[in-house]
Enzyme design. Structure first.
Site, PDB file in Angstrom:
ATOM      1  N   LYS A   1       0.856  -1.184   0.000  1.00 12.11           N
ATOM      2  CA  LYS A   1       0.000   0.000   0.000  1.00 12.11           C
ATOM      3  C   LYS A   1       0.896   1.240   0.000  1.00 12.11           C
ATOM      4  O   LYS A   1       1.773   1.383   0.850  1.00 12.11           O
ATOM      5  CB  LYS A   1      -0.867  -0.041   1.255  1.00 12.11           C
ATOM      6  CG  LYS A   1      -2.177   0.665   1.137  1.00 12.11           C
ATOM      7  CD  LYS A   1      -2.967   0.366   2.391  1.00 12.11           C
ATOM      8  CE  LYS A   1      -4.270   1.067   2.445  1.00 12.11           C
ATOM      9  NZ  LYS A   1      -4.861   0.961   3.780  1.00 12.11           N
TER      10      LYS A   1
HETATM   11  C1  E4P Z   1      -8.178   1.911   3.707  1.00 12.41           C
HETATM   12  O1  E4P Z   1      -7.400   1.144   3.206  1.00 12.41           O
HETATM   13  C2  E4P Z   1      -7.929   2.669   4.932  1.00 12.41           C
HETATM   14  O2  E4P Z   1      -7.187   1.867   5.802  1.00 12.41           O
HETATM   15  C3  E4P Z   1      -9.202   3.018   5.667  1.00 12.41           C
HETATM   16  O3  E4P Z   1     -10.345   2.608   4.980  1.00 12.41           O
HETATM   17  C4  E4P Z   1      -9.253   4.394   6.230  1.00 12.41           C
HETATM   18  O4  E4P Z   1     -10.478   4.585   6.911  1.00 12.41           O
HETATM   19  P1  E4P Z   1     -10.749   5.820   7.905  1.00 12.41           P
HETATM   20  O5  E4P Z   1     -10.932   7.041   7.068  1.00 12.41           O
HETATM   21  O6  E4P Z   1     -11.992   5.442   8.634  1.00 12.41           O
HETATM   22  O7  E4P Z   1      -9.537   5.896   8.795  1.00 12.41           O
END
Ligand code: E4P
Length: 215
Positions: A83
């Site tokens: 990622k």
């Molecule tokens: C996605 O890969 C992220 O880890 C995640 O969905 C972020 O979510 P949040 O905005 O609730 O922290």
């Protein structure tokens, strides 16, 4: 649309996986920090629980640092998806990793142009953040809609992960908008599983059965 779980809590992952609905896992530095565990150990444990893609995020700002972090992670399992944040250095890293046959997930996507650039750099997945856009008064689901349309019109294979999902309506809307995957916090996953009318229905069937079979 497939379901990924957005957590670094292995017990949550085990439970969701036991329901037979899980196609992958996404983690991020905040989620790993919350788990209080060593990053590499958690990632190794997760790949032994699920069969699908497991996103592990790099923290470096420059391409060389990102690649240095990515290589040992990718060596853990071919399930690992690196990622990478949506920056110029991130795009360079995605391009290099895709040439090495390593899957990537470009995270922190807030516009359809960013999604298109990430796809053209060779991203396996892009992650538009629905909830964080809603938080600042924009329409997060509309972004999913736009990206799905663009990828469709231009025959782009990159998969869309609807991320930053906050509640059940986001899930159904992401599916309708053409997200290939939604990554859900465990709390949202539990909410979409149940419905009060399902529980009432089960209760009523049991009561009717018992009444009819008394004596
Ligand atoms: C996605 O890969 C992220 O880890 C995640 O969905 C972020 O979510 P949040 O905005 O609730 O922290």
């Amino acid at each position: 649309m497939q379901f990924f779980i957005d957590t670094a809590d292995v017990e949550e992952i085990r439970t969701a996986n036991s329901w037979g609905i899980l196609s992958g896992v996404t983690t991020n530095p905040s989620l790993v920090a919350k788990s209080g565990r060593d990053f590499t150990e958690v990632v190794k444990e997760i790949v032994n629980i699920v069969d699908g893609s497991v996103s592990a995020e790099v923290l470096s700002d420059d391409v060389e640092g990102m690649l240095e972090e990515a290589e040992p992670l990718a060596a853990i399992s071919d399930q690992i998806t690196i990622k990478v944040p949506m920056t110029a250095e991130g795009l360079k890293a995605v391009h290099r990793l895709s040439k090495m046959g390593i899957k990537t997930n470009v995270t922190l996507i807030f516009s359809s142009n960013q999604a298109l650039m990430a796809a053209r750099a060779g991203a396996t997945y892009v992650s538009p953040f629905v909830g964080r856009l809603d938080d600042i008064g924009h329409d997060g689901v509309k972004l999913i809609d736009e990206v799905a349309h663009i990828f469709d019109v231009h025959n782009i294979d990159t998969k869309i992960i609807a991320a930053s999902i906050r509640h059940p309506i986001h899930v159904a809307q992401a599916a309708e908008s053409g997200a290939h995957i939604a990554t859900l916090p465990f709390a949202v996953m539990k909410k979409i599983l149940s419905h009060p009318l399902t529980d009432q229905g089960i209760q009523r069937f049991k009561e009717d059965w018992e009444k009819a079979n008394k004596g």
